[in-house]
Design a protein around this motif. Structure first.
Motif, PDB file in Angstrom:
ATOM      1  N   THR A 138      36.164  48.247  44.504  1.00 17.47           N
ATOM      2  CA  THR A 138      35.088  47.650  45.278  1.00 17.47           C
ATOM      3  C   THR A 138      35.119  46.156  44.978  1.00 17.47           C
ATOM      4  OG1 THR A 138      33.757  49.649  45.042  1.00 17.47           O
ATOM      5  CG2 THR A 138      32.613  47.652  45.706  1.00 17.47           C
ATOM      6  N   LEU A 139      35.349  45.356  46.014  1.00 16.26           N
ATOM      7  CA  LEU A 139      35.497  43.918  45.829  1.00 16.26           C
ATOM      8  C   LEU A 139      34.454  43.175  46.650  1.00 16.26           C
ATOM      9  CD1 LEU A 139      37.063  41.442  44.779  1.00 16.26           C
ATOM     10  CD2 LEU A 139      38.588  41.706  46.744  1.00 16.26           C
ATOM     11  N   ASP A 140      33.684  42.332  45.966  1.00 17.26           N
ATOM     12  CA  ASP A 140      32.714  41.456  46.606  1.00 17.26           C
ATOM     13  C   ASP A 140      32.974  40.063  46.049  1.00 17.26           C
ATOM     14  OD1 ASP A 140      30.594  40.146  47.759  1.00 17.26           O
ATOM     15  OD2 ASP A 140      29.042  41.250  46.687  1.00 17.26           O
ATOM     16  N   GLY A 141      33.900  39.345  46.659  1.00 20.56           N
ATOM     17  CA  GLY A 141      34.284  38.038  46.155  1.00 20.56           C
ATOM     18  C   GLY A 141      35.769  37.820  46.338  1.00 20.56           C
ATOM     19  N   ALA A 142      36.405  37.144  45.386  1.00 17.15           N
ATOM     20  CA  ALA A 142      37.825  36.820  45.473  1.00 17.15           C
ATOM     21  C   ALA A 142      38.579  37.424  44.295  1.00 17.15           C
ATOM     22  CB  ALA A 142      38.014  35.306  45.484  1.00 17.15           C
ATOM     23  N   LEU A 143      39.766  37.965  44.597  1.00 16.29           N
ATOM     24  CA  LEU A 143      40.630  38.564  43.584  1.00 16.29           C
ATOM     25  C   LEU A 143      42.054  38.130  43.869  1.00 16.29           C
ATOM     26  CD1 LEU A 143      41.255  40.599  41.267  1.00 16.29           C
ATOM     27  CD2 LEU A 143      41.427  42.358  43.051  1.00 16.29           C
ATOM     28  N   ILE A 144      42.749  37.642  42.846  1.00 15.32           N
ATOM     29  CA  ILE A 144      44.146  37.233  42.970  1.00 15.32           C
ATOM     30  C   ILE A 144      44.945  38.022  41.940  1.00 15.32           C
ATOM     31  CG2 ILE A 144      45.788  35.328  42.747  1.00 15.32           C
ATOM     32  CD1 ILE A 144      43.459  33.457  43.464  1.00 15.32           C
ATOM     33  N   ILE A 145      45.988  38.707  42.404  1.00 13.70           N
ATOM     34  CA  ILE A 145      46.855  39.470  41.503  1.00 13.70           C
ATOM     35  C   ILE A 145      48.283  38.981  41.699  1.00 13.70           C
ATOM     36  CG2 ILE A 145      47.753  41.727  40.883  1.00 13.70           C
ATOM     37  CD1 ILE A 145      45.138  42.929  41.943  1.00 13.70           C
ATOM     38  N   ASN A 146      48.915  38.524  40.614  1.00  9.08           N
ATOM     39  CA  ASN A 146      50.315  38.115  40.605  1.00  9.08           C
ATOM     40  C   ASN A 146      51.064  39.062  39.686  1.00  9.08           C
ATOM     41  OD1 ASN A 146      50.149  35.673  42.233  1.00  9.08           O
ATOM     42  ND2 ASN A 146      48.998  34.822  40.535  1.00  9.08           N
ATOM     43  N   SER A 147      51.994  39.826  40.246  1.00 10.73           N
ATOM     44  CA  SER A 147      52.758  40.793  39.470  1.00 10.73           C
ATOM     45  C   SER A 147      54.184  40.286  39.273  1.00 10.73           C
ATOM     46  CB  SER A 147      52.779  42.141  40.209  1.00 10.73           C
ATOM     47  OG  SER A 147      53.568  43.064  39.518  1.00 10.73           O
TER      48      SER A 147
END
Length: 70
Positions: A14-23
């Motif tokens: 559940t995302l309310d905002g910003a998410l950055i994922i670098n794999s």
């Protein structure tokens, strides 16, 4: 949300905002749960407004990065 790389698995997120994922190569990233932050604000820019530099006025908008999870 911005995802970069391979091996990223989102489970019941559940995302309310910003998410950055670098794999990185060979990594396995699992993300779940609830994430809430101020996120990013997309603001329309009037091309006549002299308060902004030309490169932003050409785009007609700017992104103000308030808060994010990386």
């Amino acid at each position: 949300m911005a995802l970069k790389g391979r091996g990223i698995l989102l489970e019941n997120l559940t995302l309310d905002g910003a998410l950055i994922i670098n794999s990185t190569d060979g990594a396995e990233v699992k993300v779940g749960g609830s994430i809430k932050n101020k996120g990013w604000l997309i603001e329309r820019i009037d091309y006549k407004d002299t308060a902004f530099p030309e490169e932003l006025k050409i785009q007609v908008f700017r992104i103000e990065k308030k808060e994010q999870l990386e």
